[in-house]
Write an enzyme that holds these catalytic residues in place. Structure first.
Site, short mmCIF file in Angstrom:
data_model
loop_
_atom_site.label_atom_id
_atom_site.label_comp_id
_atom_site.label_asym_id
_atom_site.label_seq_id
_atom_site.Cartn_x
_atom_site.Cartn_y
_atom_site.Cartn_z
N ARG A 1 -6.48 -0.08 -4.69
CA ARG A 1 -5.75 -0.21 -5.92
C ARG A 1 -6.50 0.09 -7.34
NH1 ARG A 1 -2.82 -5.98 -8.08
NH2 ARG A 1 -4.98 -6.26 -8.55
N ASP B 1 -5.93 -5.99 -13.68
CA ASP B 1 -4.84 -6.42 -12.75
C ASP B 1 -3.68 -6.75 -13.65
OD1 ASP B 1 -2.99 -7.92 -10.90
OD2 ASP B 1 -4.51 -9.41 -10.40
N ASP C 1 -0.79 -8.70 4.60
CA ASP C 1 -1.29 -9.15 3.24
C ASP C 1 -2.00 -10.38 3.19
OD1 ASP C 1 -1.61 -9.25 0.38
OD2 ASP C 1 0.25 -8.26 0.25
N HIS D 1 6.85 -2.01 0.22
CA HIS D 1 5.88 -3.31 -0.02
C HIS D 1 6.70 -4.22 -0.95
CE1 HIS D 1 2.64 -5.79 -0.01
NE2 HIS D 1 2.58 -5.76 -1.36
N ASP E 1 -7.46 -4.65 -2.15
CA ASP E 1 -6.80 -4.86 -3.31
C ASP E 1 -7.53 -5.78 -4.30
OD1 ASP E 1 -4.23 -5.00 -5.00
OD2 ASP E 1 -3.32 -6.37 -3.50
N ASP F 1 1.62 -2.72 -8.96
CA ASP F 1 2.69 -3.79 -9.03
C ASP F 1 3.83 -3.44 -9.86
OD1 ASP F 1 0.98 -5.20 -7.23
OD2 ASP F 1 0.30 -6.67 -8.76
#
Length: 851
Positions: free
Chosen positions: A620, A312, A447, A694, A560, A636
């Site tokens: 993701r 992440d 979300d 997004h 996610d 991201d």
């Protein structure tokens, strides 16, 4: 989605540092370099030279579909087993494992769609120096000492294995006692003898029960020793002095490794594997996503290798070899003569070094690229995809790992997302906005804030009290919804999902056997063990309408944070010594976790409809084979021009690795785009496979109509271009699904002998018919478009002007321009009536464009 403010608890300080990093850019100190990774440091410290490995030719055995051969490391005398297969479809497989490991080493399951069919091998030569094998349409030459493999087509060398002598296979072994351990043992033994003088009449207590598997391990070790003795002519064990020298040389990090505040216990010690491949005639290599990197991979000699370790990483930097959210260990090499691929089937943390004899050099030297793979654990399991054309390599890879799942038509339309739409009224207002401004839209996304306290499979009772009614209103407009379902489960005795997972023992365990817990969006969270088929079956069942209360047939799923993301863990992920089903450590399976989450979710959507409706699942994290289960995106990103530009190269790389259903957050997830950047991103996104806007919780609202009438009109035009081409997109995905060819592909895939295309990554092909060059530079007044292909003819889609190739055109642009060219001799179907969604276009007439 990455860490952001708004949570309190014992990890508040960590939260703060994460948030600050998110505000400024990625904090590199949270993630390892090769030098900070003990196994990468060990592997990379081995320099090219004479390999210590020798092939024992007398052990070569031919089976009906494979060849086996033992190797021995002359330094430690540990025997390895090499297995070779010639596979149908012009592929070769090689696998190296220990001949007699102390315990089994992990082999990646579930990624291959089936065991690939093999051809019968033939031994054409064997002498004291080596052997030669015929494997299908190519030859494999084995050199005994030092060990080396060469793959040839006729007289043409295609690939050499261990030509640089960088094979390093760390065998499993018992931990050596340190000097302090030996002193303690000697003192203890002396004390026992003294005590025995005074207690001779007392029977000695039985020894503690032998650890499970110890007897088996001893037998295997004895077998290994016998094999070694046989191979080395009965050579005795190393003298004590040599053992002491080895012990003194034990590198820090071999049996325990600390990064920042986290310690990895490494109970099985150093188990890394590495191997080099030399590619004569090649100087352009691609693939190994995911990296925010140019399409053509750079050499790594002056810096870190490319890292494959799902993490992440928020607001990542561009043109950087750092690991990101997904990993596909597939590398492609291309020249005007041939294309080939290397598929390294290993799910552990992996680093890839690339060297070239022509990088930054002139002269007439024959080019060669050298690729070195290094993984922390597992075995060496490699597929050489021998092409020879680009389409053959992608088809070969697809034959191994599967093709892209054919998306439902709505999924190819436009998706509107934000962290977060506040409540049912907010959703209704956004949905009305599209109709009021005549902008097509197929999907509204929710979300994490939609759930009750971040408890997935639930709805916030105050913000979303009637979810089924909300979904029915969308369905009446022929629209869909996607809700987020992450794999971290809130530890809460009042939460049904958690209670059932805990009761069934379905969570990943710590090294001590308790449920593994970490910090994520809900606070304290536990993580289902998706490597367990029973867990995946249970998870799939949770998408049944009666289980996922408030869900309906037009609700789909976003997975996610499935790297997995653990805010309190090392490198923001799970500890490597956590334990999965079968006793495998997380280090062995890490890159598979997100693959399994998406697999289980897609299966759940398929089951809920009785197999009648195709799933849509966005993930993701990903690995080889993830294309079988849905879509991916670039994570991201930020509202910056460099991030817009790099999205093209990133999706091209993913497409080469089988992941055709790829896109980027339109407008950038972090930061606030100005009107020019937002418009240009919509124009680019309309020509990428997955088309979703997004944005982060802290950004200003940016629905398409919020930037003034002029920009609304430009965005409307871009989205309508997408919808007009939906029949073309759908056909391209069908061909991809059937044949494994990327939907969005580099120019060199269509024009493999045009050297000018080999490094181009600011324009690309959609299928074989459309060439697209999005505008990705701020304030651009024009772009240079290269039209490839000798004797090809191209037509400007906007002006219908005809151009002959090859040539480079300067194309003037305005804010309404998206340079697109149609290839002569192709047919592009369009549906040009403006509708609110893809489903509303059913029955509309088609227009065929045949230049």
């Amino acid at each position: 989605m990455a860490a952001a403010p708004g949570r309190r608890g014992p990890w508040a300080l960590a939260w703060g540092s994460l948030c600050l990093a998110a505000a400024l850019a990625v904090d590199r100190s949270n993630f390892k370099t090769c030098e900070q990774s003990a196994f990468c440091r060990r592997q990379r410290s081995l320099q090219p030279g004479r390999s210590p490995y020798r092939a024992l030719l007398q052990s070569l055995q031919l089976g009906p579909d494979s060849v086996t051969l033992q190797l021995v490391n002359e330094a430690n005398k540990v025997p390895l087993l090499l297995e070779l297969w010639g596979l149908q479809g012009n592929m070769t497989r090689l696998r190296i494992d220990e001949l007699n490991p102390l315990r089994p080493r992990f082999r990646v399951p579930d990624v291959l769609v089936a065991e690939p069919p093999a051809v019968q091998p033939a031994l054409t030569r064997r002498d004291e120096d080596g052997a030669e094998l015929a494997l299908g349409g190519h030859r494999l030459v084995v050199t005994a000492e030092p060990f080396r493999l060469d793959v040839l087509r006729g007289r043409e060398p295609l690939c050499s294995v261990n030509a640089r002598g960088l094979l390093l296979f760390e065998p499993l072994r018992p931990r050596r006692r340190s000097f302090s351990d030996k002193v303690s043992s000697s003192v203890g033994s002396l004390w026992d003898k003294i005590k025995s003088l005074f207690h001779r009449e007392t029977p000695k207590e039985p020894a503690a029960e032998e650890a499970p598997g110890a007897a088996e391990a001893s037998e295997e070790a004895a077998a290994a020793g016998a094999a070694e003795a046989a191979e080395t002519g009965g050579e005795s064990e190393k003298p004590e002095a040599a053992a002491d020298a080895d012990e003194a040389a034990e590198e820090p990090g071999s049996w325990e490794e600390t990064f920042k505040t986290h310690t990895d216990s490494k109970p099985h010690g150093p188990t890394s594997v590495g191997l080099d491949f030399s590619l004569p005639g090649f100087e352009h290599v691609y693939g190994i996503p995911e990296h925010a990197e140019s399409l053509r991979l750079r050499t790594t000699e002056a810096g870190d290798p490319y890292r494959l370790y799902n993490l992440d990483v928020f607001q990542y930097e561009v043109y950087n070899p750092m690991a990101l959210y997904g990993s596909v260990p597939l590398l492609l090499a291309h020249s005007a003569r041939r294309t080939l691929g290397i598929f390294w089937l290993n799910a552990a943390e992996t680093w890839v070094d690339i060297a070239s004899n022509t990088a930054g050099k002139g002269g007439g030297e024959t080019p060669q690229t050298d690729v070195r793979w290094m993984s922390e654990s597992g075995v060496i399991d490699v597929f050489l995809l021998l092409g020879p054309e680009p389409g053959a390599v992608t088809a070969q890879y697809a034959s191994l790992t599967g093709t892209q799942a054919l998306p439902p038509l709505f999924a190819l339309g436009y998706h509107q997302s934000r962290w977060n739409y506040n409540d049912e009224e907010d959703v209704a207002a956004v949905e009305r906005g599209f109709d009021e401004h005549d902008i097509p839209c197929d999907v509204i996304w929710l979300d994490i804030e939609h759930a009750d306290g971040k408890r997935y499979f639930t709805w916030d009772p105050s913000k979303f009290p009637q979810p089924r009614a909300m979904l029915q209103r969308l369905a009446a407009k022929k629209r869909k919804m996607v809700s987020i379902v992450d794999p971290h489960i809130k530890v809460d005795s009042g939460y049904r999902v958690h209670n059932e997972l805990r009761a069934r023992g379905f969570y990943v365990k710590t090294k001590d056997g308790s449920d593994y817990e970490g910090w994520c969006w809900p606070g304290s969270a536990a993580y289902p063990d998706f490597t367990d088929p029973a867990v995946r079956a249970w998870w799939a069942g949770m998408f049944a309408y009666e289980q996922y209360e408030g869900s309906a047939e037009n609700l789909f799923t976003w997975n996610d944070m499935n790297e997995p993301s653990v805010f309190s863990g090392p490198e923001v992920t799970m500890h490597k010594d956590a334990v999965h089903r079968g006793g495998w450590e997380h280090r062995d399976v890490h890159n598979l976790y997100g693959f399994y989450v998406q697999m289980a979710t897609a299966q759940g959507q398929l089951q809920r409809s009785g197999g009648r409706e195709r799933p849509f699942v966005l993930s993701r994290a990903f690995f080889a084979g993830s294309q079988r289960y849905g879509a991916v995106w670039t994570g991201d990103n930020a509202a910056e021009w460099d991030h817009l530009k790099i999205s093209i190269a990133m999706c091209l790389s993913m497409g080469l690795a089988g992941l055709s259903f790829c896109g980027a957050d339109v407008g950038g997830f972090f930061k606030n785009p100005d009107a020019e950047l937002l418009v240009r991103w919509y124009q680019a996104g309309a020509y990428q496979p997955f088309f979703r806007a997004h944005a982060h919780l802290d950004t200003v609202r940016r629905e398409p109509w919020l930037f003034g009438p002029e920009n609304t009109a430009l965005i409307r035009a871009a989205v309508r271009q997408r919808y007009a081409l939906l029949p073309f997109w759908y056909t391209a995905f069908y061909r991809c699904h059937r044949h494994g060819q990327p939907v969005m592909r580099p120019l060199w895939m269509e024009f493999p002998d045009d050297v000018a295309t080999f490094a181009i990554d600011d324009q690309y092909m959609i299928d074989r018919a459309l060439l697209v060059h999005p505008v990705t530079e701020q304030g651009a007044r024009g772009v240079h478009v290269y039209l490839p292909g000798a004797a090809e003819v191209w037509y400007d889609v906007a002006s219908r002007q005809k151009h002959h190739a090859p040539q480079t055109l300067y194309v003037p642009v305005t804010m309404s321009s998206v340079p697109v060219f149609q290839r002569g001799g192709t047919v592009v179907p369009r549906q040009e009536r403006a509708r609110r969604s893809a489903e509303c276009m059913r029955g509309d007439p088609f227009t065929l464009y045949v230049p």
